[in-house]
Design an enzyme around this catalytic site. Structure first.
Site, PDB file in Angstrom:
ATOM      1  CG  ASP A  67      -0.370  -0.464   2.478  1.00  0.00           C
ATOM      2  OD1 ASP A  67       0.866  -0.610   2.559  1.00  0.00           O
ATOM      3  OD2 ASP A  67      -1.127  -0.684   3.441  1.00  0.00           O
ATOM      4  CD  GLU A 126      -3.874   4.190   6.954  1.00  0.00           C
ATOM      5  OE1 GLU A 126      -4.902   4.107   7.657  1.00  0.00           O
ATOM      6  OE2 GLU A 126      -2.787   3.697   7.286  1.00  0.00           O
TER       7      GLU A 126
END
Length: 370
Positions: A67, A126
């Site tokens: 990520d 997130e």
């Protein structure tokens, strides 16, 4: 491994929110485009990148996900390569995750392994969640691996330590956004108003009974209200109040029960206080469920080469769970030795020695053990 550490420091300077990782994507693409086209192919998805490195045989495809997004946190590390974006920071270690992927990718380009290796540089972990749209993209079928791996930095473990477990590693997670509508007015005449602050306070307290009274005490669940807002000044009764929170559970049944009990309690608050309430659930992150066979294989390898800990499940949310619902694989914690500062804190500074350690470990694993 100076290259990977340099990558981490450059990425650390440019943290960006989910689906707005434009500089990050451009930086990653600059690295990928430097490799021979007959060895490396790639496609972009939103602000993410799919990359395939051809193996010697290409009989199978191994996947590795990293990520890449940052957090809206003002950095306080004092590092010479600190964030250049005010109000944003890589406070969850995604700069480390991406640099590990870039370092491993470079190693495999220079010294090919037998299998093809696919790298997924994923945006928006997130929030609002990049894994689900990435795997639902038609591009995913072009790059679909037979096994999937991912990691997350762990400040509480020393460098040289890997921690994981078969089954559920991370909890299912879902955001909750609540708006309460009433009638504002003068604080001296509450009988002429509908006070949303009182309803808000009652709702917060009742939500905290859900886990203790509706969920099996042998299971783990959490409801946290992390943000509240109401009112404009001290002598005006608020006509609107806001609550934002998160729900976590280690199994899908409990998550569904949490959602239903929130709805039930809201109906009761509306009736009790005469307010109207708008409830919005955010995207659900599924549990990260590690495949038993993959964990057995990987943990056996790690025990021969590093320190392996079988850890407990954590209430952390991670959208890598979407990928593991599609592809057998696993996620693990990577020790980065920052015991004085945890994830999502403005002073997080992972030990960079963890970067070459895990690149060497994964390179060896992909090369000889997978």
């Amino acid at each position: 491994m100076e290259y990977a550490i340099e990558m981490r420091r450059e990425l650390h300077k440019i943290p960006e929110p989910g689906f707005k990782e434009f500089k990050t994507q451009a930086f990653i693409l600059d690295q990928i485009r430097s490799y021979p086209e007959d060895r490396v192919s790639y496609d972009t998805f939103e602000t993410g990148v799919f990359v395939r490195v051809k193996g010697l045989t290409g009989n199978r495809t191994i996947g590795y996900r990293a990520d890449i997004d940052g957090l809206p946190i003002e950095e306080a590390t004092g590092l010479p390569f600190c964030s250049e974006h005010p109000g944003f920071m890589h406070a969850c270690g995604h700069d480390v995750h991406a640099s590990i992927a870039l370092g491993l990718l470079r190693r495999i380009v220079e010294l090919p392994v037998m299998d093809d290796v696919v790298f997924l540089f994923q945006p928006a972990e997130e929030g609002p969640g990049g894994a689900e749209p990435m795997i639902k993209s038609p591009l995913f079928e072009k790059y679909r691996p037979s096994e999937m791996y991912g990691l997350h930095v762990a400040p509480e473990y020393p460098v040289g330590t890997i921690a994981s477990r078969p089954g559920v590693l991370f909890a299912s997670a879902r955001e909750v956004h609540i708006t309460i509508y009433g009638q504002s007015g003068h604080a001296a005449f509450p009988h002429l108003t509908i006070d949303t602050v009182v309803a808000q306070a009652a709702l917060i307290m009742q939500l905290q009974t859900i886990v203790s009274r509706s969920i099996n005490p042998m299971n783990c669940s959490v409801i946290t209200i992390g943000k509240v807002d109401a009112g404009i000044r001290e002598n005006v009764i608020a006509g609107r109040a806001l609550l934002d929170g998160t729900m976590r559970a280690l199994n899908g049944t409990d998550m569904e029960k949490l959602e239903q009990r929130v709805r039930d309690i809201i109906r009761g608050i509306e009736a009790s206080f005469g307010v109207k309430i708008d409830l919005q659930f955010g995207n659900r992150y599924y549990e990260v469920v590690n495949d038993q066979r993959v964990v057995d294989k990987f943990s056996s390898f790690v025990k021969m080469n590093a320190n392996y800990i079988e850890c407990d499940a954590a209430m952390t949310g991670e959208d890598f769970g979407f990928m593991l619902k599609e592809i057998p694989g696993m996620m693990f914690w990577l020790g980065v030795n920052n015991a004085t500062s945890g994830l999502h804190q403005p002073t997080l500074n992972p030990d960079e020695e963890a970067i070459p350690f895990v690149i060497n470990l994964l390179d060896h694993y992909f090369r000889e053990y997978v």
